[in-house]
Design a protein around this motif. Structure first.
Motif, short mmCIF file in Angstrom:
data_model
loop_
_atom_site.label_atom_id
_atom_site.label_comp_id
_atom_site.label_asym_id
_atom_site.label_seq_id
_atom_site.Cartn_x
_atom_site.Cartn_y
_atom_site.Cartn_z
N SER A 27 0.80 -1.08 -0.08
CA SER A 27 0.13 0.08 -0.30
C SER A 27 0.90 1.43 -0.01
CB SER A 27 -1.04 -0.12 1.20
OG SER A 27 -0.40 0.38 2.37
N ASN A 28 1.98 1.09 0.57
CA ASN A 28 3.11 2.44 0.52
C ASN A 28 3.70 2.39 -0.67
OD1 ASN A 28 5.87 3.05 0.62
ND2 ASN A 28 5.10 3.91 2.67
N LEU A 29 4.24 1.43 -1.30
CA LEU A 29 4.76 1.56 -2.80
C LEU A 29 3.73 1.87 -3.60
CD1 LEU A 29 6.87 -1.74 -2.50
CD2 LEU A 29 7.81 0.71 -2.64
N GLU A 30 2.62 1.45 -3.59
CA GLU A 30 1.66 1.57 -4.88
C GLU A 30 1.34 3.21 -4.90
OE1 GLU A 30 -3.05 1.63 -5.52
OE2 GLU A 30 -2.03 2.33 -3.71
N LYS A 31 1.60 3.91 -3.73
CA LYS A 31 1.44 5.31 -3.97
C LYS A 31 2.68 6.01 -4.29
CE LYS A 31 0.35 5.65 0.60
NZ LYS A 31 -0.21 5.72 1.72
N MET A 32 3.49 5.30 -4.60
CA MET A 32 4.82 6.03 -5.03
C MET A 32 4.78 6.51 -6.35
SD MET A 32 8.68 4.75 -4.52
CE MET A 32 9.15 4.97 -6.30
N ASN A 33 5.27 7.83 -6.54
CA ASN A 33 5.34 8.35 -7.80
C ASN A 33 6.73 7.81 -8.77
OD1 ASN A 33 5.46 10.06 -9.90
ND2 ASN A 33 5.53 11.99 -8.65
N TRP A 34 6.14 6.90 -9.54
CA TRP A 34 7.43 6.20 -10.37
C TRP A 34 7.91 7.34 -11.11
CZ3 TRP A 34 8.26 2.17 -7.85
CH2 TRP A 34 7.11 1.39 -7.38
N GLN A 35 7.43 8.32 -11.74
CA GLN A 35 8.04 9.62 -12.37
C GLN A 35 9.49 9.77 -11.94
OE1 GLN A 35 5.03 12.25 -12.92
NE2 GLN A 35 4.35 11.68 -14.95
N LEU A 36 9.53 9.66 -10.32
CA LEU A 36 10.87 10.19 -9.84
C LEU A 36 11.93 9.14 -10.18
CD1 LEU A 36 9.49 10.48 -6.14
CD2 LEU A 36 10.08 12.34 -7.62
N LEU A 37 11.51 7.94 -10.67
CA LEU A 37 12.74 6.93 -11.02
C LEU A 37 13.14 7.23 -12.41
CD1 LEU A 37 11.23 3.53 -9.73
CD2 LEU A 37 13.03 5.19 -8.31
N GLU A 38 12.01 7.65 -13.23
CA GLU A 38 12.42 8.17 -14.51
C GLU A 38 13.27 9.36 -14.57
OE1 GLU A 38 8.61 8.66 -16.86
OE2 GLU A 38 8.20 6.77 -16.27
N ALA A 39 12.86 10.11 -13.60
CA ALA A 39 13.60 11.46 -13.53
C ALA A 39 15.14 11.17 -12.89
CB ALA A 39 13.01 12.44 -12.59
N ALA A 40 15.26 10.20 -12.22
CA ALA A 40 16.52 9.93 -11.80
C ALA A 40 17.39 9.32 -12.98
CB ALA A 40 16.57 8.76 -10.51
N GLN A 41 16.67 8.37 -13.77
CA GLN A 41 17.39 7.61 -14.75
C GLN A 41 17.87 8.82 -15.98
OE1 GLN A 41 14.72 4.97 -16.67
NE2 GLN A 41 16.51 3.49 -17.56
N ASP A 42 16.96 9.83 -16.18
CA ASP A 42 17.46 10.81 -16.99
C ASP A 42 18.41 11.64 -16.58
OD1 ASP A 42 15.11 10.23 -18.70
OD2 ASP A 42 14.01 11.72 -18.11
N LEU A 43 18.82 11.56 -15.33
CA LEU A 43 19.69 12.35 -14.57
C LEU A 43 21.22 11.55 -14.50
CD1 LEU A 43 17.99 14.47 -12.03
CD2 LEU A 43 18.96 15.14 -14.54
N GLY A 44 21.06 10.25 -14.99
CA GLY A 44 21.96 9.08 -14.96
C GLY A 44 22.25 8.42 -13.64
N CYS A 45 21.07 8.30 -13.23
CA CYS A 45 21.20 7.32 -11.90
C CYS A 45 20.90 5.92 -12.36
CB CYS A 45 19.96 7.67 -11.03
SG CYS A 45 20.47 7.43 -9.31
N ARG A 46 21.70 4.94 -12.01
CA ARG A 46 21.68 3.56 -12.27
C ARG A 46 20.47 2.71 -11.48
NH1 ARG A 46 26.75 1.24 -13.80
NH2 ARG A 46 28.24 2.69 -14.42
#
Lengths: 378, 305
Positions: free
Chosen positions: B192-211
């Motif tokens: 229920s916690n993970l489901e609320k997560m904003n996955w766009q944050l991960l995309e943003a991190a990827q765009d900024l070069g995060c593995r």
């Protein structure tokens, strides 16, 4: 989402609870409301699978009393319900050592013997023995009885100890024997008071000793054999003995008999034997008693009197293959039952049997504490 | 209609009534039993129905005497048994919680990232075991783990082992039983916690070069902290007092506080000492419960994000 998950959990939990209730009422005392109004009801609390198939149907037919049966799995469960009060049961079957203490706690009503004409059928000698728990047999009658002893896998034990006598507690309590038998597995009952009796018998002491110094000696015996004990339990050993997971078990005669039957049914060449050790052992008696607050005492008397009829008792002994204490029933019991020394000990063996009297509160606490050290091995 | 007018006559508004229900629940099913146990813990053992002496006695001359016996508590400190049992229970509960987290986190993560249609099915599968009694599920494990059980037979048939592995009645079996039984309590709050997560944050991190593992470590894990804590408390708190699973699957040397309670209550018939153990167990668990409450409060405060 939290709320969805939570409501899903709540639904699941309440279903569980409902399922639990369903199971309980079918086995318990919720039934027979119509019969309850007429007063013709009996609430029986008994070990599971402890009557002949026709015992209750015949009783209901003869008397018109509706029997509600509930089952307990340990004396402790029964005792806790009785000590909490208002258990709602009319007839209960405690084992004698517990029964003795429960009488002192004021749990049972004393019998109105005029309502039990079949008392005359009882074996006077056995009734004299239980009078040590219950003076004048005022509160209880013997239902079935047996002994504590050793069940063993003949082939496995003989291959390890080919030339030794096997009718002794040494098999379990002497480290020389126990260390050898550890290979094929030893189990003991998870019943401290009874195992202490066995240790005292092994040591040649009074099995009902309440002396602190004897406890020290017994603890020493137990701790020395602890590394060689595979299981400490009071029911799983029946199966374990039958399929060869253990080869020696300190157990109840009736259980070992059951184990012997299972081994024969499985037909894997395992033969289970039972011995009453030569150093002596204790008897167990399962008693019939009526709680003080029994809601239907008349039904209770009718039921106990019914059980004391020779034919009824004999059919229970034939069916369950346990010894009864009904002298009049003895001729009606199959020869295969009366002639089986596991069920009816020989006169020679009977001399070595003693009654397990109740321990004091302090003695019980001391035994439990040693038992905890024994079980955890530290 | 009659009910509403009754409430009105008593001056209770609908709102008050709704709020009162959980408090009445707590009062009836927590406070009252707690007070009864507390009362018994201060009494003396007795051979009677009930098996303890009353706290309040008439002392004659219109006096009543209230006797509080603290010995049951002192007694627990005279014998190292109780302390080591507490310690061992906490250890077992802690290890079980960590194991549940290790197994449960990937599962919760997987469910949260799956398509919405499959999610419900997966969640149902997590909750489904609850439809069978806990006892039956634990007994099923006995059938799997015992010497001539399913696992040993398969391993022997495959020729991997010559003799059955001793698995049943060991610490190993106990941990399997506890982790298996409590796993849903870990997965559901985590989900229920993970489901609320904003996955766009991960995309943003990827765009900024995060593995991927960096973004998991730096973004997902910290954001799911409350879910981890909530799940861990839901596993840890009941696991400390667990009795059934160690009794059925664990070896005789599993010294758990639940077993000690059983021994005191049933073997020694010492209801007062047993009650004292129960009260002490509660005192040990209160800090964890309070922590859980504060985490939960934070979690619901963060709902609006």
């Amino acid at each position: 989402m939290w709320s969805v998950v939570r409501s899903a959990l709540t639904v699941a939990c309440s279903l569980l609870i409902l399922a639990g209730c369903g199971g309980k009422s079918s086995a318990g005392k919720g039934e027979g409301d119509a019969a309850a109004k007429s007063g013709k009801v009996l609430n029986l609390y008994i070990w599971s699978d402890y009557l002949a198939a026709n015992t209750l149907p015949d009783f209901e037919k003869q008397t018109g009393i509706k029997v509600n049966v509930a089952y307990f799995d340990t004396n402790e469960t029964l005792e806790t319900k009785l000590l909490a009060g208002s258990s709602g049961y009319d007839v209960v079957l405690p084992t004698a050592s517990y029964f003795e203490r429960q009488i002192k706690a004021g749990v049972y009503q004393s019998f109105d013997k005029s309502k039990l004409p079949n008392l005359k059928n009882m074996d006077p000698q056995l009734m004299l023995l239980v009078a040590m728990h219950d003076p004048n047999n005022a509160h209880g009658l013997i239902y079935l009885w047996g002994t504590n002893g050793i069940g063993y896998n003949e082939k496995m034990v003989k291959s390890i100890l080919p030339n030794e006598p096997l009718d002794t507690w040494k098999l379990v309590f002497d480290p020389v024997y126990a260390s050898k038998l550890a290979k094929c597995g030893i189990s003991v009952l998870d019943s401290p008071a009874e195992v202490f009796r066995a240790v005292y018998n092994y040591l040649g002491k009074d099995p009902n000793s309440q002396k602190p110094e004897d406890l020290v000696v017994a603890e020493d015996v137990l701790m020395k054999i602890r590394p060689y004990i595979r299981n400490i339990n009071s029911s799983e050993y029946i199966e374990a003995l039958a399929n060869g997971d253990v080869c020696v078990s300190v157990g109840y005669s009736g259980d070992v008999l059951q184990s012997r039957d299972r081994a024969r049914e499985a037909n894997k060449g395992i033969e289970i034997k039972y011995i009453v050790p030569k150093e002596g052992t204790i008897l167990w008696f399962d008693m019939l008693a009526i709680p003080k607050d029994a809601p239907h005492p008349d039904s209770a008397y009718a039921f106990i009197n019914y059980l004391m009829q020779p034919e009824v008792m004999a059919s229970i002994s034939n069916f369950k293959r346990f010894a009864n204490a009904n002298a009049a029933a003895l001729p009606l019991v199959d020869k295969s039952v009366t002639g089986d020394p596991v069920i009816y000990p020989t006169p020679e063996e009977r001399k070595r049997l003693s009654v397990q009297l109740a321990d004091s509160i302090d003695q019980t606490r001391a035994i439990t504490r040693i038992w905890q050290r024994f079980k955890t091995g530290r | 209609m009659a009910k509403r007018s009754l409430l009105k006559r008593l001056g209770i508004s609908g709102g008050t009534f709704v709020v009162a229900v959980p408090y009445i629940w707590l009062l009836l099913f927590f406070a009252v039993p707690f007070i009864i146990v507390l009362k018994i813990s201060f009494s003396d053992i007795d051979l009677a129905i009930p098996p303890y002496k009353p706290l309040i006695e008439s002392a004659g001359n219109h006096l009543i005497a209230i006797k509080l016996n603290f010995n049951n508590y002192f007694f627990l400190f005279t014998d190292s048994l109780y302390f080591s049992a507490f310690l061992n229970s906490i250890k077992v509960a802690f290890i079980s919680t960590v194991l549940c987290l290790l197994v449960g986190y990937p599962m919760a993560y997987g469910i949260a990232r799956s398509a919405p249609a499959t999610r419900n099915i997966l969640l149902l599968l997590v909750v489904l075991p609850f439809w069978t009694s806990l006892l039956l599920r634990v007994y099923a494990w006995i059938g799997l783990l015992k010497a001539n059980g399913v696992i040993n037979n398969v391993l022997q048939w495959m020729g991997l082992i010559d003799e059955p592995l001793p698995m049943l009645y060991t610490q190993f079996a106990m941990y399997i039983g506890i982790v298996y039984s409590y796993l849903p309590f870990m997965i559901l709050p985590l989900y229920s916690n993970l489901e609320k997560m904003n996955w766009q944050l991960l995309e943003a991190a990827q765009d900024l070069g995060c593995r991927p593992w960096q973004s998991f470590y730096k973004i997902t894990l910290p954001l799911s902290r409350n879910g981890i804590l909530a799940g861990s408390m839901l596993v840890f708190i009941p696991a400390v007092g667990e009795f059934v699973i160690p009794a059925l699957l664990g070896g005789p040397n599993a010294l758990m506080i639940g077993r000690i309670l059983w021994d005191e209550f049933f073997s020694n018939r010492a209801w007062p000492v047993a009650s004292a153990v129960a009260i002490l167990l509660l005192i040990v668990l209160v800090p964890f419960m309070m922590w859980y409450q504060s985490v939960q409060a934070r979690e619901s405060a963060g709902d609006g994000r």
